[in-house]
Design a protein around this motif. Structure first.
Motif, PDB file in Angstrom:
ATOM      1  N   GLY A  21       4.571   4.477  90.580  1.00 40.03           N
ATOM      2  CA  GLY A  21       5.056   4.118  91.908  1.00 40.03           C
ATOM      3  C   GLY A  21       5.499   2.676  91.973  1.00 40.03           C
ATOM      4  N   ILE A  22       5.691   2.054  90.822  1.00 35.91           N
ATOM      5  CA  ILE A  22       6.172   0.673  90.753  1.00 35.91           C
ATOM      6  C   ILE A  22       7.612   0.691  90.261  1.00 35.91           C
ATOM      7  CG2 ILE A  22       5.790  -1.584  89.685  1.00 35.91           C
ATOM      8  CD1 ILE A  22       3.628  -0.705  91.670  1.00 35.91           C
ATOM      9  N   SER A  23       8.399  -0.269  90.726  1.00 35.92           N
ATOM     10  CA  SER A  23       9.819  -0.260  90.360  1.00 35.92           C
ATOM     11  C   SER A  23       9.990  -0.433  88.846  1.00 35.92           C
ATOM     12  CB  SER A  23      10.551  -1.404  91.071  1.00 35.92           C
ATOM     13  OG  SER A  23      10.256  -2.611  90.406  1.00 35.92           O
ATOM     14  N   GLU A  24      10.978   0.209  88.311  1.00 37.38           N
ATOM     15  CA  GLU A  24      11.231   0.154  86.868  1.00 37.38           C
ATOM     16  C   GLU A  24      11.459  -1.289  86.434  1.00 37.38           C
ATOM     17  OE1 GLU A  24      14.696   2.277  85.768  1.00 37.38           O
ATOM     18  OE2 GLU A  24      14.751   1.410  83.756  1.00 37.38           O
ATOM     19  N   ASP A  25      12.206  -2.017  87.251  1.00 37.67           N
ATOM     20  CA  ASP A  25      12.513  -3.415  86.900  1.00 37.67           C
ATOM     21  C   ASP A  25      11.222  -4.206  86.710  1.00 37.67           C
ATOM     22  OD1 ASP A  25      14.964  -2.512  87.300  1.00 37.67           O
ATOM     23  OD2 ASP A  25      15.348  -3.592  89.201  1.00 37.67           O
ATOM     24  N   ALA A  26      10.327  -4.009  87.648  1.00 42.13           N
ATOM     25  CA  ALA A  26       9.069  -4.765  87.564  1.00 42.13           C
ATOM     26  C   ALA A  26       8.402  -4.489  86.220  1.00 42.13           C
ATOM     27  CB  ALA A  26       8.160  -4.355  88.703  1.00 42.13           C
ATOM     28  N   ILE A  27       8.386  -3.238  85.818  1.00 44.44           N
ATOM     29  CA  ILE A  27       7.710  -2.878  84.563  1.00 44.44           C
ATOM     30  C   ILE A  27       8.464  -3.459  83.379  1.00 44.44           C
ATOM     31  CG2 ILE A  27       7.148  -0.931  83.073  1.00 44.44           C
ATOM     32  CD1 ILE A  27       6.613   0.631  85.728  1.00 44.44           C
ATOM     33  N   ARG A  28       9.755  -3.308  83.398  1.00 39.87           N
ATOM     34  CA  ARG A  28      10.588  -3.845  82.314  1.00 39.87           C
ATOM     35  C   ARG A  28      10.358  -5.360  82.191  1.00 39.87           C
ATOM     36  NH1 ARG A  28      14.174  -0.913  79.709  1.00 39.87           N
ATOM     37  NH2 ARG A  28      14.532   0.858  81.066  1.00 39.87           N
TER      38      ARG A  28
ATOM     39  N   SER B 218       7.014   0.939  74.907  1.00 39.51           N
ATOM     40  CA  SER B 218       8.307   1.461  74.430  1.00 39.51           C
ATOM     41  C   SER B 218       9.406   0.446  74.709  1.00 39.51           C
ATOM     42  CB  SER B 218       8.624   2.782  75.130  1.00 39.51           C
ATOM     43  OG  SER B 218       8.861   2.538  76.508  1.00 39.51           O
ATOM     44  N   ALA B 219       9.267  -0.276  75.808  1.00 42.16           N
ATOM     45  CA  ALA B 219      10.285  -1.293  76.122  1.00 42.16           C
ATOM     46  C   ALA B 219      10.218  -2.435  75.117  1.00 42.16           C
ATOM     47  CB  ALA B 219      10.086  -1.807  77.540  1.00 42.16           C
ATOM     48  N   ILE B 220       8.977  -2.751  74.687  1.00 41.55           N
ATOM     49  CA  ILE B 220       8.809  -3.884  73.765  1.00 41.55           C
ATOM     50  C   ILE B 220       9.262  -3.499  72.360  1.00 41.55           C
ATOM     51  CG2 ILE B 220       7.093  -5.319  72.616  1.00 41.55           C
ATOM     52  CD1 ILE B 220       5.482  -5.176  75.251  1.00 41.55           C
ATOM     53  N   ALA B 221       8.771  -2.329  71.939  1.00 38.70           N
ATOM     54  CA  ALA B 221       9.051  -1.930  70.555  1.00 38.70           C
ATOM     55  C   ALA B 221      10.529  -1.595  70.388  1.00 38.70           C
ATOM     56  CB  ALA B 221       8.190  -0.717  70.206  1.00 38.70           C
ATOM     57  N   ASP B 222      11.126  -2.189  69.365  1.00 40.97           N
ATOM     58  CA  ASP B 222      12.550  -1.908  69.141  1.00 40.97           C
ATOM     59  C   ASP B 222      12.703  -0.422  68.837  1.00 40.97           C
ATOM     60  OD1 ASP B 222      11.368  -4.210  68.600  1.00 40.97           O
ATOM     61  OD2 ASP B 222      12.264  -4.542  66.637  1.00 40.97           O
ATOM     62  N   ASP B 223      11.861   0.091  67.908  1.00 38.35           N
ATOM     63  CA  ASP B 223      11.907   1.543  67.686  1.00 38.35           C
ATOM     64  C   ASP B 223      10.479   2.061  67.652  1.00 38.35           C
ATOM     65  OD1 ASP B 223      11.155   2.372  64.566  1.00 38.35           O
ATOM     66  OD2 ASP B 223      11.615   0.239  64.963  1.00 38.35           O
ATOM     67  N   PRO B 224      10.284   3.301  68.093  1.00 39.36           N
ATOM     68  CA  PRO B 224       8.943   3.859  68.276  1.00 39.36           C
ATOM     69  C   PRO B 224       8.051   3.709  67.045  1.00 39.36           C
ATOM     70  CG  PRO B 224      10.591   5.365  69.117  1.00 39.36           C
ATOM     71  CD  PRO B 224      11.344   4.261  68.418  1.00 39.36           C
ATOM     72  N   SER B 225       8.623   3.627  65.875  1.00 38.19           N
ATOM     73  CA  SER B 225       7.781   3.587  64.668  1.00 38.19           C
ATOM     74  C   SER B 225       6.855   2.374  64.680  1.00 38.19           C
ATOM     75  CB  SER B 225       8.678   3.532  63.434  1.00 38.19           C
ATOM     76  OG  SER B 225       9.470   2.334  63.511  1.00 38.19           O
TER      77      SER B 225
END
Lengths: 1008, 174, 457
Positions: free
Chosen positions: A306-313, A277-284
């Motif tokens: 349980g991992i920080s949001e920043d790390a995932i982003r 979801s972070a990568i895709a500009d829009d869900p479509s």
């Protein structure tokens, strides 16, 4: 004892001659009990007759696991003595794993059935094949309800079984404890095909593994291992692929990662979707899965994992930026209740990152029959309710490889007539009424389709081991079918296979017989170009739950049950080589262990070696603790493969069966066995035991043993200034002066230190070896390869506990940085330690009887016959690579295991020292062949030691350093080259290491 | 020497023994032999001994040992050259130890042989003139002379009040 | 003319309570008379122990060296420890005898015979351990320099071959020295003995008469032997120490080793002499010959060597720290606080602290105290070798190859048995040869004079 390789024991002269006749002029008899003439073709030009002392090579296919790697088999006087990877095979490209090597021990397994067995009351009596086939035919004719429970098998046998079972109106179930069902199912849901996705690991720049242990288990370990090594190897341009492992526990695969993101068990889907979801500009962008993507964000991912949001982003950004990237979904080691969904989520991630068609391919073609735990549950129900009159088991051992909770044993016992095709006793066959022992794949015909577009022939490389009257299941089915009045269309399974391939043969490509002969020579029958256009995401036809699954209460620790890197699901357990192969992760041999994070352990007052009771709602086990910083604090891990009760002398009574703790749950919708299903409580029993490990210290104490270099520092000159002189000298003699303080350098090289005075006279070769630690994945294939090649004995748990393991190769594993609490850099170093063949070998001068000395070729020779056994050399070896024969270990090796011994290598006596010889026998063989047949010197690459041949990671190179064009000379001219401890003690080793390259700055590992 | 015979006197005191010997030698008797329970410097002096030739035996044999040590180690290293630990084929420092040990060994053995040769040991001949007391507390003096001068000798010896004085028949063992 | 006799006051003499020569013979040779029950009991115990010794060894030969606790990385353990221990014991014998002889130490005479016997038997014991230790005993003779079928000679660069030479030389020379010094006393025994014993002594006394000529050469030969033996004593344990110092093992590779080992050897050797002569003195009633004067002297020698050894320990630790070399430092830190800390602290206590008591005259003069202390020292010195051999090996260069060594029962049986083997020979010695040097005692006693002592000629 020393020459147990002749016709002296076991092999009867008649058989011997028959085998000799067999390979005559390449037209050979595989002495099947049915005894037709068939064609076996040796890989190299076959000699007119077997010359004793000259080996004949055959190609075949390793049937050890679903990977179906290509194999070369070396036979001597008609017996297989060594298996190796076939470089022509597109899957393995010459590599072979420890399990592949160990299949030799299953061939000569002393616990194989001596012949077909018929149950009479409580005892099994040996019968004749005619008798047992008649019996089976009779039973099948009479029975109402026939069930065939099959394991993994090649396409031809698969088809034969289908036709056979259909003909007699039976049902067929496939079961494989370690299966890719969820992945397969996810692929089907998402892309329609029924095959497994194919990963191009090598070309990924950023590789994510969501708990996928592709190096040691999974669909194709050797190929993926090779891919990882090639991907993560730093190229001269200073670029290197990055590998990030997401999972609660560092498997061997995980230990090779550059970063570890210790997510909660089961949260793979959440993380993958969050990233998507972070990568895709829009869900479509996710097509039919847009709605799924909407409900997931890095935030939800962070909560779940349980991992920080920043790390995932941040990871998501890199995943789309560092293209082409690749994400691999939960593999056989991470099957939780939502494994299919998790795999699908990862496919969506790959899709939005645009990796489909670049690093991941979805091939339409079926590869191997899909097996399903759910089907087994059905089968069990049928058996329990008495609907099954005859049950046939082939290639599966459900009595061991299903959780007891499934109640297979009880149900199976209900079946009036139970038939097993197992070649050796196992837990399931123990219950059988009739046993028709199958051939080992090295004695039998078969074929394999490891992946789309690849077809290979599995040919027998030797006569059936005469100790065992075995018969290939294909032949049995054919003859039984005939007796039942069905016409299978072939008399022997060989004809059956050939017919299939003839039918599939395209005449345009030339005549079939030539193609067939060629296929046997090269080991590959067909190889069509990989894939066409990639399919599009499809609308899911089943409901999927992407949430973190629940784990059965009670318990405060999640139990991670995973296939063993050595035993898979337990089918490999009856091999002394594998039992004594130090587990690549824990370095423990022979027994099971429970992995627990040191923090968790300390909080509970548990020490390493404490025997604890692990209790789940479904069972409990007593197992010793091994402290492992590479596992989350809220989880414990237990490997499969232990605790056999009826499999054979090397498997029984060693370790525990992890499945005991599992519920009988099938993953939905794939129907695969759920191995990460329950929480457990861990309570100390108060007892302790010593852990049978080869690991001394996991910390290299800042010693220059396994240093690393940061990618950023590559090509920087400060390195150059320091070691410039060394490196320029390294090209010429291999042995270079130690840069000592003051005028020290002038004092070197010492008189004779370079090659020994006598070697200065003539310019012979100087053998050296290079290990690229940036490629080495610690898979330990070289250890078993060496053991097989050099007749290295196994010593058993007691001896290992005393510190007497005999392996010539020791894969050292040092933790540099491991943090199980947060996402971050990971640095675990592997170092294959063998005899360094030092120029100034400390072991040599101390030997009172010249049992070890330096050859003109720079090899540190060990003369077993001269050795008196003072062990002085071992004391003075700084690398501790010399091993001692404390007893005559070879006395304990039963017939026919000793048939595997390499006739070119001495079997060592009680009381002598031994160590790596650079495979001297191979050096001599190559030199002699070159000299005798073509009167020339040996060329670079002609001599390949067992370890190098086997290495899936291509990390080992051997050669003559006096040859400026030799591969090894080229490789060690790298700025990463160093020699262990050399600058400290001036041992001038012939073994060179290339430093591991890390992305982070290197803190330790460099000696001040 | 058939005509000659000997006298054996055993004394209780050291000084009397010494005086007797000195007197006898003054009177020109040459064949004098003394028995003592321990090495007695005064008596050796009285008998006029000088340096024992045994030192030559020791020196020669010890040097032989040294030579052997070096020659042997060097020869064997060259005879079948095997390089160990990148050390020179002939590593003198290491061979010094062998040479040293052989020096001592040969020296000691040579010395003992010398002793045996010089002091006629081992002698299996039964003692003709000997008194067990000599190994305990007494000193003995044995003199040989022609029968003619025997009385003179007896007188000199008696002057020192021997515990016992007897005629030793025939020739004394060396 | 005549003799200038020095009027020595009896008190200043080594053995003031001994009246005359005959008394010496009587007292010393009494020890050779028919033994009592105690002696037989002891001998029985020793024979039993020898049974254990060879039983264990046989078992090891039958099964393989694996019945020991040895492993990789610890390839040397109790066997080599005990080997070095016995070689060490062997030292004080020749030291006391030869070196003190050359320096004319006045307290030597009454103990050196026992000390020399101890030396010979200790070497006989030590010599067995390399054989027990090797993996293939049946090939051990390959270490002997002889031209084998391929004319391959031993590797003279190997410290083990140095050992072979040093130990055999040491055994030969000590045995010769011991025997030679005994011949006159055997003659004395012969002159008093009767029957079978007389025959026996007649043969082994080689027909010694004590003539001036014999004494003359004997004296010279003895001096030369002593002169040769003295450097030999120092060299042998140096060579043994080089078995370790010549390697690159952290904790072994140290230049201090030779003097350190020699001092240690003398230390343990003298302690063992004390342990042996105390009971001997009592049993054979030799109090007049083994006086506090002797024990005092030996105590001082112990004290000196103990200080040298202690200094060696300390300098080893200091240099490890001072080198700044991580591997060296780890090795010695591990020695003091690692898996084998207890062995190290036993060593330091027994060899460093306990001997401090020897500073006090009252303790030096108390025979029981000396006996107890000497036993402490023996234990301490065994552990010193254990510490050097085992703790250095089990943590070497390669951390991943670190290991632990646990001695096995077999090794313990052999260790115990070796003491019995030694004791067996020593017991025989006390009954067959004069345990105290008769003729040399007489040398230091005032010679009997007819004229009054005061009057000078």
């Amino acid at each position: 004892m020393a020459d147990n390789t002749g016709m002296s024991d076991g092999i009867k002269r008649r058989d011997f001659l028959k085998v000799v006749g067999v390979s005559g002029a390449g037209a050979t008899l595989a002495g099947c009990s049915t005894g037709e003439v068939e064609r076996l073709l040796p890989y190299v030009n076959a000699p007119d007759d077997i010359t004793p002392g000259v080996s004949t090579w055959y190609t075949t296919v390793c049937d050890g696991c679903s990977a179906q790697c290509g194999m070369w088999v070396r036979t001597r006087e008609g017996r297989a003595v060594k298996v190796e990877g076939n470089p022509n095979h597109p899957v393995s490209e010459g590599g072979l794993c420890s399990r592949g090597h160990a299949t030799l021990q299953h061939l000569y397994n002393p616990d194989r059935f001596s012949g077909p067995m018929v149950r009479e009351g409580d005892v099994l009596r040996q019968g004749t094949w005619e008798e047992v086939e008649a019996l089976l035919a009779a039973q099948l004719g009479a029975a109402n309800g026939v069930m065939f429970i099959g394991g993994r098998m090649g396409p031809s046998l698969d088809q034969l079984v289908d036709t056979f079972v259909t003909a007699i109106g039976g049902t067929r179930v496939n079961y494989d404890a370690v299966s890719d069902a969820p992945l397969r199912e996810a692929a089907r849901i998402a892309y329609g095909g029924s095959g497994l996705p194919r990963y191009d690991v090598e070309n990924a720049r950023l590789l994510l593994s969501f708990g996928n242990d592709f190096v040691e288990t999974g669909s194709s370990p050797v190929a993926h291992n090779k891919g990882l090594a090639r991907m993560s190897a730093a190229d001269p341009a200073g670029s290197k692929g990055r590998f990030v492992f997401l999972g609660p526990r560092l498997s061997l695969t995980g230990q090779n990662a550059d970063e570890w993101i210790p997510i909660r068990p089961g949260s793979e889907a959440a993380v993958a979707l969050g990233m998507a979801s972070a990568i895709a500009d829009d869900p479509s962008a996710a097509g039919p899965y847009a709605n799924v993507l909407q409900s997931y964000t890095p935030v939800t991912a962070a909560q779940a994992s349980g991992i920080s949001e920043d790390a995932i982003r941040e990871l998501a950004e890199r995943f789309s930026a560092e293209a082409p990237s690749l994400a691999m979904g939960p593999g056989v080691g991470a099957h939780h209740r939502n494994a299919t969904a998790a795999n699908l989520a990862v496919m969506i991630l790959n899709h939005v990152a645009g990796n489909v068609g670049r690093t991941v391919y979805y091939d339409a073609q079926v590869s191997g029959a899909s097996s399903s735990y759910a089907d087994m549950e059905g089968a069990i129900a049928e058996m329990a309710s008495g609907q099954v009159g005859v049950a046939m088991i082939h290639g599966a051992n459900p009595a061991y490889s299903m959780p007891p909770a499934a109640g297979f044993a009880e149900a199976f016992a209900q079946v009036p007539y139970k038939v097993s095709f197992a070649s050796a006793m196992d837990e399931t066959s123990a219950m059988a009424d009739l046993i028709l022992p199958d051939r080992h794949f090295l004695e039998a015909w078969g074929d394999s389709a490891p992946r789309a577009g690849v077809m290979a022939i599995q040919q027998p490389v030797m006569q059936a081991v005469p100790h065992f009257e075995s018969k290939q299941t294909g032949d049995v089915l054919l003859s039984v079918a005939t007796q039942l009045g069905n016409d299978p269309g072939a008399a022997t399974f060989f004809e059956y296979i050939q017919a299939r391939h003839r039918a599939a043969h395209d005449p345009a490509t030339g005549d079939f017989d030539t193609a067939w002969r060629q296929a046997l020579r090269s080991g590959v029958a067909a190889q069509t170009a990989a894939t066409g256009p990639q399919p599009e995401l499809q609308v899911p036809d089943t409901a999927l739950d992407f949430a973190v699954p629940l784990f059965d209460a009670p318990g405060d620790l999640t139990l991670l049950v995973h296939p063993s890197a050595r035993f898979g699901g337990g089918e490999f357990s009856n091999s002394a080589w594998l039992q004594e192969l130090p587990d690549p992760v824990s370095k423990i041999v022979w027994h099971s262990w429970l992995e627990m994070n040191p923090v968790t352990a300390e909080a509970r007052g548990i020490r390493e070696g404490d025997i604890v009771t692990v209790t789940s709602a479904h069972g409990s086990l007593d197992v010793p603790i091994w402290l492992y910083p590479g596992i989350r604090e809220d989880a414990v891990a237990l490997a499969m493969g232990g605790g056999h009760t009826g499999m054979g002398r090397y498997a029984d009574g060693h370790g525990v069966n992890a499945l005991t703790l599992l519920p009988s749950v099938s993953e939905q919708p794939s129907g695969g066995l759920v191995t990460i299903a329950t929480s457990v409580t861990v309570t100390p029993t108060g007892e302790r035991r010593r852990i049978a490990t080869i690991a001394g210290s996991d910390d290299q104490h800042d010693r220059p043993i396994a240093p690393a270099v940061a990618l950023a520092d590559l090509g920087q000159d400060h390195e150059e200034d320091e070691h410039g002189e060394l490196r320029e000298l390294q090209g010429v003699g291999g042995f270079v002066p130690v840069p000592a303080e003051g005028g020290g350098a002038a004092a070197f090289p010492l008189e004779g230190a370079r090659h020994g005075e006598y070697a200065d006279a003539h310019e012979g070769p100087r053998w050296v070896m290079a290990f690229d630690l940036d490629k080495c994945t610690g898979c330990s294939a070289c250890v078993t390869a060496c053991q097989a090649e050099n007749n290295v004995p196994w010593v058993g748990e007691e001896q290992v506990l005393m510190g007497r393991d005999m392996n010539w190769v020791r894969i050292e594993r040092y933790y540099e940085h491991v943090d199980a609490t947060q996402a971050g850099d990971l640095d675990i170093r592997f170092l294959p330690m063998i005899c360094q063949h030092c120029g100034n070998a400390p072991c040599e001068p101390v030997c009172p009887v010249f049992a070890t000395y330096h050859t003109p070729e720079g090899v540190n020779a060990q003369i077993y016959n001269r050795c008196v056994g003072t062990r002085y050399c071992a004391n003075n070896c700084p690398y501790k690579v010399r091993v001692f024969n404390w007893y005559r270990y070879t006395d304990d090796i039963p017939e026919p295991l000793n048939w595997q011994w390499n006739p070119d290598v001495t079997v060592r006596d009680n009381g002598v020292m031994e160590k790596c010889s650079f495979c001297m026998q191979r050096i001599r063989e190559a030199e002699n062949r070159a000299a005798l047949e073509e009167g020339r010197d040996v060329r670079d690459g002609e001599i390949i030691p067992a370890c190098e041949q086997s290495c899936p990671a291509e990390a080992i190179v051997f050669g003559n350093i006096r040859d400026p064009n030799a591969r090894v000379t080229q490789i060690i001219s790298s700025e990463r080259t160093y020699r262990a401890l050399d600058e400290l003690i001036n041992t001038q080793p012939a073994v060179h290491y290339l430093k591991k390259v890390t992305f982070h700055d290197v803190a330790s590992g460099e000696h001040e | 020497m058939a005509t000659s015979s000997g006298l054996l006197a055993s004394y209780e005191y050291l000084d009397s023994t010494v005086d007797a010997i000195e007197a006898l030698r003054k009177a020109g008797f040459e064949q004098i032999k003394a028995y003592t329970p321990y090495p007695e410097a005064h008596i050796e002096a009285a008998l006029g001994y000088d340096q024992s030739p045994i030192r030559v035996w020791t020196l020669v044999s010890a040097l032989t040992g040294t030579a052997t040590g070096f020659a042997f180690t060097v020869w064997t290293s060259v005879d079948w050259p095997l390089v160990v630990g990148g050390k020179p084929m002939v590593s003198i420092p290491a061979y010094v130890i062998i040479a040293f040990e052989l020096t001592i060994l040969f020296g000691a053995i040579g010395t003992v042989i010398g002793l045996f040769v010089l002091s006629r040991l081992p002698s299996i001949k039964p003692p003709v003139v000997y008194d067990p007391e000599f190994s305990s507390g007494r000193y003995g003096v044995y003199v040989e002379a022609e029968s003619a001068r025997l009385d003179e000798a007896r007188k000199i010896m008696n002057d020192q009040e021997p515990v016992e004085l007897r005629e030793g028949e025939g020739e004394a063992d060396a | 003319m005549g003799i200038a006799t020095d009027p020595t006051p009896r008190g200043a003499l080594a053995h003031p309570d001994v009246e005359n020569y005959d008394e010496v013979n009587r007292d010393v040779l009494r020890a050779l008379e028919t033994p009592g029950k105690g002696w037989w009991a002891l001998l029985g115990l020793m024979v039993a122990g020898i049974g254990v010794f060879f039983g264990a060894w046989g078992w090891q030969l039958y099964k393989g060296i694996g019945v020991s606790g040895l492993n990789s990385p610890v390839g040397w353990g109790v066997y080599i420890t005990t080997f070095v221990f016995w070689v060490g014991i062997a030292h004080s014998g020749t030291l006391i005898s030869a070196i003190l002889f050359l320096f004319r130490a006045p307290w030597r005479q009454s103990i050196y015979r026992a000390a020399e016997a101890m030396t010979v038997f200790a070497v006989m014991t030590a010599g067995l351990f390399p054989l027990i230790h090797v993996g293939r005993l049946w090939h051990a003779y390959w270490l002997i320099p002889y031209p084998n079928s391929r004319f391959l000679w031993p590797n003279f660069k190997s410290p083990l071959v140095w050992d072979v030479f040093a130990i055999t030389t040491y055994f030969t020379v000590s045995a010769t020295f011991f025997y030679l010094g005994t011949i006159p006393d055997i003659a004395a025994a012969r002159d008093r003995a009767t029957g079978l014993r007389k025959k026996f002594y007649q043969v082994i006394s080689l027909g010694w008469r004590g003539t001036d000529q014999q004494w003359h050469h004997f004296g010279k030969a003895y001096i030369f032997l002593a002169a040769l033996a003295a450097p030999l004593v120092l060299s042998v344990h140096s060579v043994v120490s080089w078995d370790f110092a010549m390697t690159i093992v952290p904790g072994w590779h140290a230049t201090i080793f030779a003097p350190y080992f020699v001092a240690g050897a003398i230390f343990s050797g003298v302690a063992m002499v004390i342990t042996l002569v105390v009971p001997m003195r009592k049993i054979f009633g030799l109090e007049a010959y083994l006086t506090t004067k002797h024990f005092d002297a030996m105590a001082k020698l112990c004290l000196l060597t103990s200080l040298i050894v202690l200094y060696a320990y300390m300098s080893e630790f200091f240099l490890a720290w001072y080198s700044g070399e991580e591997i060296e430092r780890t090795a010695f830190w591990n020695r003091a606080f690692g898996d084998y800390w207890w062995a190290t602290w036993i060593m330091l206590t027994c060899n460093g602290l306990v001997p401090i008591m020897l500073w006090f005259k009252r303790i030096r003069h108390s025979i029981p105290a000396m006996f107890v202390i000497s036993i402490f020292i023996n234990i301490g010195m065994w552990f010193e070798r254990y510490v050097i051999v085992v703790t250095s090996l089990h943590h070497e260069y390669e951390p991943f190859a670190w290991g632990i060594y646990r001695p096995s029962v077999t090794e313990m049986c052999i260790l115990f048995g070796s003491f019995c083997w030694f004791g067996f020979w020593f017991l025989l010695f006390t009954r067959l040869l004069p345990p105290i040097a008769i003729q040399e005692l007489k040398e230091v006693m005032p010679a009997p004079m007819r004229r009054p002592r005061t009057e000078a000629h």
